[in-house]
Scaffold this motif. Structure first.
Motif, PDB file in Angstrom:
ATOM      1  N   UNK A  45      41.981  -8.249  29.847  1.00 11.90           N
ATOM      2  CA  UNK A  45      42.312  -9.293  28.883  1.00 11.90           C
ATOM      3  C   UNK A  45      43.779  -9.308  28.529  1.00 11.90           C
ATOM      4  N   UNK A  46      44.235 -10.458  28.016  1.00  9.66           N
ATOM      5  CA  UNK A  46      45.628 -10.637  27.573  1.00  9.66           C
ATOM      6  C   UNK A  46      45.670 -10.775  26.065  1.00  9.66           C
ATOM      7  N   UNK A  47      46.484  -9.917  25.448  1.00 14.71           N
ATOM      8  CA  UNK A  47      46.721  -9.951  24.012  1.00 14.71           C
ATOM      9  C   UNK A  47      48.232  -9.891  23.763  1.00 14.71           C
ATOM     10  N   UNK A  48      48.680 -10.135  22.534  1.00 15.73           N
ATOM     11  CA  UNK A  48      50.103  -9.908  22.239  1.00 15.73           C
ATOM     12  C   UNK A  48      50.482  -8.469  22.578  1.00 15.73           C
ATOM     13  N   UNK A  49      51.590  -8.274  23.283  1.00 19.23           N
ATOM     14  CA  UNK A  49      51.939  -6.966  23.822  1.00 19.23           C
ATOM     15  C   UNK A  49      52.038  -5.884  22.764  1.00 19.23           C
ATOM     16  N   UNK A  50      52.488  -6.236  21.563  1.00 20.94           N
ATOM     17  CA  UNK A  50      52.680  -5.221  20.526  1.00 20.94           C
ATOM     18  C   UNK A  50      51.369  -4.721  19.936  1.00 20.94           C
ATOM     19  N   UNK A  51      50.237  -5.339  20.286  1.00 20.84           N
ATOM     20  CA  UNK A  51      48.954  -4.949  19.708  1.00 20.84           C
ATOM     21  C   UNK A  51      48.058  -4.181  20.668  1.00 20.84           C
ATOM     22  N   UNK A  52      48.452  -4.038  21.923  1.00 22.30           N
ATOM     23  CA  UNK A  52      47.486  -3.586  22.923  1.00 22.30           C
ATOM     24  C   UNK A  52      47.048  -2.130  22.742  1.00 22.30           C
ATOM     25  N   UNK A  53      47.926  -1.231  22.300  1.00 25.71           N
ATOM     26  CA  UNK A  53      47.499   0.157  22.108  1.00 25.71           C
ATOM     27  C   UNK A  53      46.425   0.250  21.026  1.00 25.71           C
ATOM     28  N   UNK A  54      46.659  -0.442  19.898  1.00 24.96           N
ATOM     29  CA  UNK A  54      45.693  -0.412  18.797  1.00 24.96           C
ATOM     30  C   UNK A  54      44.379  -1.080  19.197  1.00 24.96           C
ATOM     31  N   UNK A  55      44.467  -2.176  19.930  1.00 20.70           N
ATOM     32  CA  UNK A  55      43.254  -2.872  20.350  1.00 20.70           C
ATOM     33  C   UNK A  55      42.460  -2.062  21.361  1.00 20.70           C
ATOM     34  N   UNK A  56      43.143  -1.372  22.258  1.00 22.96           N
ATOM     35  CA  UNK A  56      42.435  -0.520  23.219  1.00 22.96           C
ATOM     36  C   UNK A  56      41.659   0.571  22.477  1.00 22.96           C
ATOM     37  N   UNK A  57      42.281   1.171  21.472  1.00 20.21           N
ATOM     38  CA  UNK A  57      41.597   2.194  20.670  1.00 20.21           C
ATOM     39  C   UNK A  57      40.393   1.595  19.940  1.00 20.21           C
ATOM     40  N   UNK A  58      40.539   0.384  19.431  1.00 22.83           N
ATOM     41  CA  UNK A  58      39.444  -0.275  18.719  1.00 22.83           C
ATOM     42  C   UNK A  58      38.278  -0.569  19.670  1.00 22.83           C
ATOM     43  N   UNK A  59      38.592  -0.993  20.882  1.00 22.74           N
ATOM     44  CA  UNK A  59      37.541  -1.266  21.868  1.00 22.74           C
ATOM     45  C   UNK A  59      36.794   0.014  22.245  1.00 22.74           C
ATOM     46  N   UNK A  60      37.520   1.101  22.420  1.00 20.67           N
ATOM     47  CA  UNK A  60      36.865   2.369  22.760  1.00 20.67           C
ATOM     48  C   UNK A  60      35.959   2.849  21.631  1.00 20.67           C
ATOM     49  N   UNK A  61      36.400   2.622  20.381  1.00 23.11           N
ATOM     50  CA  UNK A  61      35.576   3.002  19.228  1.00 23.11           C
ATOM     51  C   UNK A  61      34.357   2.093  19.096  1.00 23.11           C
ATOM     52  N   UNK A  62      34.509   0.840  19.493  1.00 25.08           N
ATOM     53  CA  UNK A  62      33.420  -0.139  19.383  1.00 25.08           C
ATOM     54  C   UNK A  62      32.318   0.121  20.419  1.00 25.08           C
ATOM     55  N   UNK A  63      32.726   0.644  21.584  1.00 23.23           N
ATOM     56  CA  UNK A  63      31.758   0.869  22.671  1.00 23.23           C
ATOM     57  C   UNK A  63      31.841   2.313  23.177  1.00 23.23           C
ATOM     58  N   UNK A  64      31.562   3.296  22.312  1.00 22.59           N
ATOM     59  CA  UNK A  64      31.716   4.694  22.727  1.00 22.59           C
ATOM     60  C   UNK A  64      30.758   5.057  23.861  1.00 22.59           C
ATOM     61  N   UNK A  65      31.319   5.727  24.888  1.00 22.05           N
ATOM     62  CA  UNK A  65      30.510   6.166  26.002  1.00 22.05           C
ATOM     63  C   UNK A  65      30.089   5.072  26.957  1.00 22.05           C
TER      64      UNK A  65
END
Length: 272
Positions: A155-175
């Motif tokens: 996916x494409x997001x604003x570049x300055x948000x991608x680290x935080x969003x990646x962490x949020x996605x991993x927390x949303x779908x653990x394992x």
């Protein structure tokens, strides 16, 4: 004499310069010299295989690819390993992302064995970049109705948000998934516990190589695990701080000044 027997490199921001080019003649000469001393060369990228074939067409001796952030490994045209995201998980993740205004990207893509799927209503910020990175686009009405072997969600997001969003996605779908920022406003989502390091070391082991015999180059967060788990992890001078922090070596020159090729010469000379 160097103990390195395998050199792997990321592509964008690492091997390629800002104009998405590399010195074909110099690299071709290096490939000949690497082969002569038994050092294998591998491309390790988040990109899909068709794009990598196109990038390295000027140097056809490059025949080994760890693509899709480790999910697809091909050597001499033969698929050695593949790790897919099960279709029920793909549909669950896609549905959740598109339903959440805080997660919904500008564009969402599914990278599959037979194409890169995108909703026909989605329009990337940069059409030219999409055309460059994805030469196998298939437009569909509903991503949850795609029936293919899926290696990666992108996916494409604003570049300055991608680290935080990646962490949020991993927390949303653990394992269930592994999301990682791949730079340029892009997040790659692959199968859980999959990354370039896993793919590369799987390949190295199949060739009877130890991690101490592997060198790898990278510049962004999706290269971090790879640089941590090889014998010689080389971060680009222009790389992110998180990658430079785990590296054994930082290239003396950046990707616009043959950073990778200069270190390969040093490896061949036994200086590294």
């Amino acid at each position: 004499m160097t103990q390195i027997k395998l050199i792997a490199t990321d592509v964008d921001g690492t091997f390629l310069n800002s104009q998405r080019q590399y010195n074909h003649d110099r690299f071709d000469d290096q490939l000949t010299r690497l082969a002569a001393v038994g050092i294998r060369f591998v491309v390790a990228s988040g990109n899909h295989l068709g794009h990598l074939h196109r990038v390295f067409a000027p140097t056809p001796a490059v025949q080994t690819f760890v693509a899709e952030n480790g999910s697809l490994i091909v050597n001499q045209g033969e698929t050695l390993f593949e790790t897919v995201i099960p279709n029920p998980i793909v549909n669950q993740v896609v549905t959740a992302i598109l339903a959440d205004d805080h997660l919904r990207p500008q564009v969402l893509r599914l990278s599959g064995a037979h194409g890169t799927y995108i909703n026909r209503r989605d329009h990337p910020t940069d059409e030219a970049s999409q055309d460059y990175f994805f030469n196998n686009i298939v437009r569909v009405d509903d991503l949850t109705q795609v029936h293919d072997t899926i290696y990666k969600i992108n996916g494409e997001w604003p570049n300055e948000t991608i680290q935080a969003l990646a962490a949020k996605l991993n927390a949303r779908f653990p394992g269930q998934i592994h999301a990682t920022a791949s730079g340029f406003g892009s997040i790659d989502i692959v199968a859980p516990h999959m990354n370039k390091a896993i793919g590369l070391m799987q390949l190295a082991k199949s060739w009877g190589l130890r991690k101490e015999q592997v060198a790898a180059f990278g510049d962004n967060d999706n290269d971090r695990e790879m640089l941590e788990h090889v014998g010689l992890g080389v971060a680009m001078q222009n790389g992110t701080k998180s990658v430079r922090d785990v590296a054994d070596l930082i290239t003396p020159t950046d990707n616009d000044h043959d950073g990778v090729l200069n270190v390969i010469d040093a490896i061949l000379a036994g200086e590294v």
